[in-house]
Scaffold this motif. Structure first.
Motif, PDB file in Angstrom:
ATOM      1  N   MET A   1       0.854  -1.164   0.000  1.00  0.00           N
ATOM      2  CA  MET A   1       0.000   0.000   0.000  1.00  0.00           C
ATOM      3  C   MET A   1       0.906   1.235   0.000  1.00  0.00           C
ATOM      4  O   MET A   1       1.806   1.344   0.823  1.00  0.00           O
ATOM      5  CB  MET A   1      -0.888  -0.049   1.249  1.00  0.00           C
ATOM      6  N   ASN A   2       0.642   2.142  -0.905  1.00  0.00           N
ATOM      7  CA  ASN A   2       1.456   3.354  -0.971  1.00  0.00           C
ATOM      8  C   ASN A   2       0.937   4.377   0.048  1.00  0.00           C
ATOM      9  O   ASN A   2      -0.133   4.211   0.625  1.00  0.00           O
ATOM     10  CB  ASN A   2       1.499   3.903  -2.401  1.00  0.00           C
ATOM     11  N   PRO A   3       1.710   5.442   0.283  1.00  0.00           N
ATOM     12  CA  PRO A   3       1.301   6.422   1.308  1.00  0.00           C
ATOM     13  C   PRO A   3      -0.069   7.059   1.058  1.00  0.00           C
ATOM     14  O   PRO A   3      -0.829   7.279   2.006  1.00  0.00           O
ATOM     15  CB  PRO A   3       2.416   7.465   1.268  1.00  0.00           C
ATOM     16  N   ASP A   4      -0.408   7.333  -0.193  1.00  0.00           N
ATOM     17  CA  ASP A   4      -1.708   7.927  -0.482  1.00  0.00           C
ATOM     18  C   ASP A   4      -2.833   6.951  -0.149  1.00  0.00           C
ATOM     19  O   ASP A   4      -3.849   7.336   0.436  1.00  0.00           O
ATOM     20  CB  ASP A   4      -1.804   8.368  -1.944  1.00  0.00           C
ATOM     21  N   GLU A   5      -2.657   5.695  -0.510  1.00  0.00           N
ATOM     22  CA  GLU A   5      -3.666   4.692  -0.197  1.00  0.00           C
ATOM     23  C   GLU A   5      -3.816   4.532   1.316  1.00  0.00           C
ATOM     24  O   GLU A   5      -4.933   4.418   1.820  1.00  0.00           O
ATOM     25  CB  GLU A   5      -3.314   3.355  -0.847  1.00  0.00           C
ATOM     26  N   LEU A   6      -2.712   4.536   2.018  1.00  0.00           N
ATOM     27  CA  LEU A   6      -2.755   4.433   3.473  1.00  0.00           C
ATOM     28  C   LEU A   6      -3.501   5.622   4.086  1.00  0.00           C
ATOM     29  O   LEU A   6      -4.321   5.457   5.000  1.00  0.00           O
ATOM     30  CB  LEU A   6      -1.336   4.353   4.035  1.00  0.00           C
ATOM     31  N   ARG A   7      -3.275   6.808   3.561  1.00  0.00           N
ATOM     32  CA  ARG A   7      -3.986   8.001   4.031  1.00  0.00           C
ATOM     33  C   ARG A   7      -5.489   7.855   3.801  1.00  0.00           C
ATOM     34  O   ARG A   7      -6.305   8.154   4.676  1.00  0.00           O
ATOM     35  CB  ARG A   7      -3.475   9.246   3.305  1.00  0.00           C
ATOM     36  N   ARG A   8      -5.867   7.354   2.627  1.00  0.00           N
ATOM     37  CA  ARG A   8      -7.285   7.199   2.302  1.00  0.00           C
ATOM     38  C   ARG A   8      -7.957   6.154   3.185  1.00  0.00           C
ATOM     39  O   ARG A   8      -9.073   6.359   3.659  1.00  0.00           O
ATOM     40  CB  ARG A   8      -7.444   6.860   0.823  1.00  0.00           C
ATOM     41  N   VAL A   9      -7.271   5.034   3.419  1.00  0.00           N
ATOM     42  CA  VAL A   9      -7.833   3.992   4.282  1.00  0.00           C
ATOM     43  C   VAL A   9      -7.959   4.513   5.710  1.00  0.00           C
ATOM     44  O   VAL A   9      -8.971   4.298   6.381  1.00  0.00           O
ATOM     45  CB  VAL A   9      -6.996   2.695   4.210  1.00  0.00           C
ATOM     46  N   SER A  10      -6.954   5.222   6.180  1.00  0.00           N
ATOM     47  CA  SER A  10      -7.006   5.797   7.525  1.00  0.00           C
ATOM     48  C   SER A  10      -8.173   6.766   7.648  1.00  0.00           C
ATOM     49  O   SER A  10      -8.903   6.775   8.648  1.00  0.00           O
ATOM     50  CB  SER A  10      -5.685   6.504   7.836  1.00  0.00           C
ATOM     51  N   SER A  11      -8.382   7.572   6.634  1.00  0.00           N
ATOM     52  CA  SER A  11      -9.469   8.548   6.627  1.00  0.00           C
ATOM     53  C   SER A  11     -10.828   7.857   6.696  1.00  0.00           C
ATOM     54  O   SER A  11     -11.696   8.251   7.478  1.00  0.00           O
ATOM     55  CB  SER A  11      -9.376   9.413   5.370  1.00  0.00           C
ATOM     56  N   VAL A  12     -11.018   6.816   5.904  1.00  0.00           N
ATOM     57  CA  VAL A  12     -12.312   6.124   5.896  1.00  0.00           C
ATOM     58  C   VAL A  12     -12.540   5.422   7.226  1.00  0.00           C
ATOM     59  O   VAL A  12     -13.662   5.374   7.735  1.00  0.00           O
ATOM     60  CB  VAL A  12     -12.434   5.169   4.688  1.00  0.00           C
ATOM     61  N   ARG A  13     -11.496   4.920   7.828  1.00  0.00           N
ATOM     62  CA  ARG A  13     -11.646   4.276   9.138  1.00  0.00           C
ATOM     63  C   ARG A  13     -12.045   5.292  10.206  1.00  0.00           C
ATOM     64  O   ARG A  13     -12.875   5.000  11.075  1.00  0.00           O
ATOM     65  CB  ARG A  13     -10.357   3.554   9.527  1.00  0.00           C
ATOM     66  N   ARG A  14     -11.475   6.493  10.140  1.00  0.00           N
ATOM     67  CA  ARG A  14     -11.858   7.543  11.096  1.00  0.00           C
ATOM     68  C   ARG A  14     -13.319   7.950  10.895  1.00  0.00           C
ATOM     69  O   ARG A  14     -14.065   8.133  11.865  1.00  0.00           O
ATOM     70  CB  ARG A  14     -10.948   8.763  10.949  1.00  0.00           C
ATOM     71  N   LEU A  15     -13.727   8.124   9.628  1.00  0.00           N
ATOM     72  CA  LEU A  15     -15.115   8.491   9.341  1.00  0.00           C
ATOM     73  C   LEU A  15     -16.085   7.426   9.845  1.00  0.00           C
ATOM     74  O   LEU A  15     -17.160   7.748  10.351  1.00  0.00           O
ATOM     75  CB  LEU A  15     -15.314   8.719   7.846  1.00  0.00           C
ATOM     76  N   ALA A  16     -15.714   6.175   9.692  1.00  0.00           N
ATOM     77  CA  ALA A  16     -16.565   5.085  10.163  1.00  0.00           C
ATOM     78  C   ALA A  16     -16.641   5.078  11.685  1.00  0.00           C
ATOM     79  O   ALA A  16     -17.722   4.912  12.258  1.00  0.00           O
ATOM     80  CB  ALA A  16     -16.039   3.749   9.650  1.00  0.00           C
ATOM     81  N   ALA A  17     -15.516   5.263  12.341  1.00  0.00           N
ATOM     82  CA  ALA A  17     -15.451   5.175  13.805  1.00  0.00           C
ATOM     83  C   ALA A  17     -16.328   6.224  14.488  1.00  0.00           C
ATOM     84  O   ALA A  17     -16.920   5.959  15.536  1.00  0.00           O
ATOM     85  CB  ALA A  17     -14.006   5.306  14.280  1.00  0.00           C
ATOM     86  N   CYS A  18     -16.452   7.388  13.892  1.00  0.00           N
ATOM     87  CA  CYS A  18     -17.237   8.451  14.532  1.00  0.00           C
ATOM     88  C   CYS A  18     -18.673   8.523  14.003  1.00  0.00           C
ATOM     89  O   CYS A  18     -19.447   9.376  14.435  1.00  0.00           O
ATOM     90  CB  CYS A  18     -16.540   9.800  14.370  1.00  0.00           C
ATOM     91  N   GLY A  19     -19.029   7.658  13.071  1.00  0.00           N
ATOM     92  CA  GLY A  19     -20.391   7.631  12.553  1.00  0.00           C
ATOM     93  C   GLY A  19     -20.650   8.516  11.354  1.00  0.00           C
ATOM     94  O   GLY A  19     -21.747   8.513  10.796  1.00  0.00           O
ATOM     95  N   HIS A  20     -19.657   9.267  10.924  1.00  0.00           N
ATOM     96  CA  HIS A  20     -19.863  10.174   9.794  1.00  0.00           C
ATOM     97  C   HIS A  20     -20.039   9.428   8.469  1.00  0.00           C
ATOM     98  O   HIS A  20     -20.734   9.921   7.585  1.00  0.00           O
ATOM     99  CB  HIS A  20     -18.709  11.175   9.680  1.00  0.00           C
ATOM    100  N   ALA A  21     -19.414   8.268   8.327  1.00  0.00           N
ATOM    101  CA  ALA A  21     -19.549   7.518   7.074  1.00  0.00           C
ATOM    102  C   ALA A  21     -21.008   7.130   6.845  1.00  0.00           C
ATOM    103  O   ALA A  21     -21.546   7.300   5.749  1.00  0.00           O
ATOM    104  CB  ALA A  21     -18.652   6.283   7.094  1.00  0.00           C
TER     105      ALA A  21
END
Length: 79
Positions: A1-21
């Motif tokens: 996984m490249n750095p951009d992909e890692l950033r995107r996955v991290s972002s989606v995980r944060r959105l999911a964790a707080c209910g925003h997704a």
């Protein structure tokens, strides 16, 4: 996984964790089944992701991140 992909996955995980997704999906009036099919996962997996019971991984997580980024951008544009 490249750095951009890692950033995107991290972002989606944060959105999911707080209910925003889930909130973004509901605001856009997209069903769980519709979104799950579009990103290549099952509705039950997506539900677990949205409820913080599992973490999205791999290509489906990246596709979900793409959808959420587009949704958030469109919502910010007033659409």
């Amino acid at each position: 996984m490249n750095p951009d992909e890692l950033r995107r996955v991290s972002s989606v995980r944060r959105l999911a964790a707080c209910g925003h997704a889930r909130a973004l999906r509901q605001i856009c009036r997209v069903s769980l089944r519709e979104l799950a099919t579009a990103i290549g996962t099952t509705p039950s997996n997506l539900s677990r992701w949205e409820n913080g019971l599992a973490m999205p991984r791999g290509p489906a997580a990246l596709r979900w991140a793409d959808v959420l980024e587009l949704t958030a951008a469109n919502r910010g544009a007033g659409t």
